[in-house]
Design a protein around this motif. Structure first.
Motif, PDB file in Angstrom:
ATOM      1  N   SER A 140      -1.273  -3.447   2.162  1.00 42.66           N
ATOM      2  CA  SER A 140      -1.684  -2.149   2.700  1.00 42.66           C
ATOM      3  C   SER A 140      -2.920  -1.641   1.977  1.00 42.66           C
ATOM      4  O   SER A 140      -3.767  -0.963   2.561  1.00 42.66           O
ATOM      5  CB  SER A 140      -0.548  -1.134   2.587  1.00 42.66           C
ATOM      6  N   GLU A 145      -5.869  -4.480   3.148  1.00 44.44           N
ATOM      7  CA  GLU A 145      -6.227  -4.646   4.545  1.00 44.44           C
ATOM      8  C   GLU A 145      -6.409  -3.329   5.306  1.00 44.44           C
ATOM      9  O   GLU A 145      -7.169  -3.259   6.254  1.00 44.44           O
ATOM     10  CB  GLU A 145      -5.135  -5.468   5.267  1.00 44.44           C
ATOM     11  N   HIS A 146      -5.695  -2.295   4.922  1.00 44.29           N
ATOM     12  CA  HIS A 146      -5.669  -1.099   5.751  1.00 44.29           C
ATOM     13  C   HIS A 146      -7.021  -0.391   5.783  1.00 44.29           C
ATOM     14  O   HIS A 146      -7.480   0.037   6.840  1.00 44.29           O
ATOM     15  CB  HIS A 146      -4.591  -0.133   5.253  1.00 44.29           C
ATOM     16  N   PHE A 148       1.801  -4.947   7.635  1.00 43.17           N
ATOM     17  CA  PHE A 148       1.541  -4.995   6.200  1.00 43.17           C
ATOM     18  C   PHE A 148       2.830  -5.218   5.418  1.00 43.17           C
ATOM     19  O   PHE A 148       2.847  -5.911   4.406  1.00 43.17           O
ATOM     20  CB  PHE A 148       0.853  -3.704   5.750  1.00 43.17           C
TER      21      PHE A 148
END
Length: 629
Positions: free
Chosen positions: A183, A186-187, A224
């Motif tokens: 998280s 990638e977020h 995620f």
């Protein structure tokens, strides 16, 4: 060291020689301008900005100048190396001040805190190029050892399990392998639509019906969560890139523990591949069990067969095998990447697309049964538009300009490996006897097959064409700088990389007879390298141009031209690291048998000489050492 003297005078240097020396000079001037306009008053990059919190992007900053030491090592001006050192030190300072969500900095002890070896491989290209450029720099040597030692059994950060011969996480670094939270990675700023939806689902056992469902923020958070469950621990093939970090340390020190690490880790992955019926698994748990976190499945790992596919899977086996051959001299290690490439070719589907041309569509991915409705242009599909899936293999597409196939042949010099490259080229539709004049990608991609066509005698104008292209690429970057008023209009993590005016591929191919290193973490592999004894530095002397026009199992043809007004002397070394040996050299009607990995060549002003050299490859202990040390 055997001495050779050029005795042929040339009234007018060939065009390729003039253009080559002009490109060296022009790029040095372009770097001066780049540094003045795109680094701050303290010599630091403008990114990350103050207040930024994150884990991604440091490699992108370094990619903005990673090839400057390589330009210098080939014969670029000394100020290029000075600029490279300053930019790197500035990037380290800024990275060490940039916080992550984990309570420590993005860069800890001058090394990224915890990142995958796709990105770490990119960022460490600078480190390896500095070995070629400044092997006598104590800071370069110290960093090489310190970075490699992060992955030894004694390292406190616990990146490596020496008993099981595995890297303990898909992400690792100076803070160890346990700071892997997808998280956080990638977020922001990308989101699942950037990294995942475009590739389809990596697994088929989740509750989502289509990849498009990932665009729902609630599903994104679920993804995620699953990533953290399945992909945050254990070993993946990309970690084979760590072998370059170890090989780099060996080239500086000659310490056998680094070469032994490379061989032991490579053999551990070969054993896992044998255990998996000859296909490299893309995830191994910390216990050493294949599929430990994916319900026993050998696919579905991070950067694995069900996501990036061969583009990512092929990196590690190719890089590690190259490094093992360099260190040990045994080309049997190349059977590892060769077996994987042959498996894909065997699964290929031949399609007749016109009356005279058949195209082989080769699978790039493997996954379980399920939904394959997603955006994947250029691949074979079913009648209903779903991506074709056959016995687990999917994303069947032409395998054009495969760098791993090129590197396999380059290391082996085996005729079957060379024929495989020709087959892959000819199965596609492109005319490989041309050079793309547009600015190349960060990988410098698109000209390997054109270069090989030149070596085969099919594209005699290639030297002039690639030099013209690289000059045009540089000028496009300078035009961009001028158009934006010599001040970046954007300062994201890519701003330096997108303006870097140095394009090295043509110079590397022509002067050293070398392909682009595997971009995500490979070392330079070359036929020859040059040193200037007058200035006691690496690279071609001022005014001297070089052209490797033949590369085959027997050896090379090399032409040297002195375009300048001063007599020059240079050392020509067999191999980037002295790993090869000149067994016989023919020139100007004479023949000599040096029996050594280097010769001295005197090239008076206005003179040229062509050496036809037989090589015994990978017979010497490789080293970064300068020939006079």
């Amino acid at each position: 060291m055997h001495e050779i003297v050029a005795s042929t005078s040339t009234a007018r240097p060939p065009d390729w020689a003039v253009k080559q020396r002009d490109l060296f000079d022009a790029m040095a001037t372009a770097v001066d301008r780049f540094v003045a306009d795109y680094l701050d008053a303290d010599g630091e990059p403008l990114w990350p900005p103050d207040g930024h919190v994150g884990v991604d992007g440091f490699d992108d900053v370094v990619e903005g100048f990673y090839n400057w030491p390589l330009l210098y090592a080939m014969g670029g001006d000394e100020r290029v190396l000075s600029h490279a050192r300053d930019a790197y030190e500035g990037a380290l300072r800024r990275g060490s001040r940039t916080p992550t969500p984990f309570g420590h900095a993005m860069v800890v002890d001058e090394f990224e805190q915890c990142r995958d070896w796709f990105h770490m491989g990119e960022g460490n290209l600078y480190t390896y190029n500095m070995g070629l450029a400044a092997p006598d720099d104590e800071a370069v040597v110290e960093r090489a050892e310190r970075f490699a030692n992060l992955y030894t059994a004694s390292a406190e950060v616990n990146n490596f399990d020496d008993d099981r011969k595995l890297v303990r996480g898909p992400m690792s670094g100076s803070m160890g392998p346990d700071y892997c939270d997808f998280s956080a990675y990638e977020h922001h700023p990308y989101g699942a639509d950037y990294r995942w939806a475009r590739h389809g689902l990596p697994w088929r056992d989740l509750e989502f019906e289509e990849a498009a469902d990932l665009l729902d923020p609630e599903n994104e958070e679920r993804l995620f969560e699953v990533l953290n469950e399945r992909c945050a621990k254990g070993d993946i093939p990309l970690n084979l890139n760590v072998t370059s970090l170890m090989t780099n340390a060996y080239l500086h020190t000659g310490d056998d523990r680094y070469s032994e690490w490379v061989v032991d880790y490579l053999e551990a992955w070969r054993e896992r591949t044998r255990e998996n019926d000859g296909i490299i698994p893309d995830n191994v748990g910390r216990s050493g069990e294949i599929g430990e976190y994916t319900d026993g499945s050998w696919y579905g790992g991070y950067y694995g067969w069900s996501w990036g596919g061969w583009h990512y899977i092929g990196i590690g086996p190719t890089v590690a095998a190259e490094n093992a051959v360099l260190l040990e001299g045994d080309r049997e290690y190349l059977e590892f990447p060769r077996s994987q490439l042959d498996t894909l070719i065997e699964q290929g589907i031949e399609v007749s697309e016109d009356d005279v041309h058949d195209t082989l569509y080769i699978p790039h991915k493997y996954g379980g049964e399920g939904d394959y409705h997603y955006d994947a242009s250029g691949v074979l599909t079913e009648d209903d538009g779903e991506v074709l899936w056959r016995d687990g293999w999917y994303e069947f597409q032409p395998h054009e300009d495969d760098p791993y196939a090129v590197h396999l042949w380059y290391a082996s010099m085996d005729q079957e490996d060379r024929d495989r490259v020709r087959d892959l080229r000819d199965w596609g539709k492109r005319d490989w006897k041309q050079v793309d004049m547009r600015a190349s990608s960060k990988h410098g991609a698109g000209s390997e097959y054109a270069w090989l066509a030149y070596l085969d005698g099919e594209f005699p104008d290639y030297p002039e064409r690639i030099l013209d292209a690289n000059r045009a690429h540089m000028q496009e970057r300078l035009d961009l700088m001028r158009d934006e008023g010599n001040e970046p209009t954007t300062t994201d993590e890519d701003y330096l990389r997108d303006r870097n005016p140095v394009f090295h591929r043509g110079l590397l191919q022509l002067t050293m007879g070398a392909p682009q290193p595997v971009y995500y973490g490979g070392l330079v592999m070359a036929q020859v390298r040059y040193f200037d004894p007058g200035r006691e530095r690496p690279g071609l002397p001022t005014g001297v141009a070089a052209l490797v026009s033949r590369v085959d199992d027997d050896g090379i043809d090399l032409t040297l031209v002195n375009t300048g007004g001063q007599d020059q002397e240079l050392v020509v070394q067999a191999g980037a690291y002295g790993e090869h040996e000149f067994t016989k050299i023919r020139y100007d009607g004479e023949e000599t048998r040096p029996g050594a990995n280097g010769v001295t060549v005197s090239v008076p002003s206005g003179a040229r000489i062509t050496l036809s050299a037989d090589l015994d490859r990978f017979v010497n202990d490789p080293t970064y050492a300068l020939p006079w040390t």
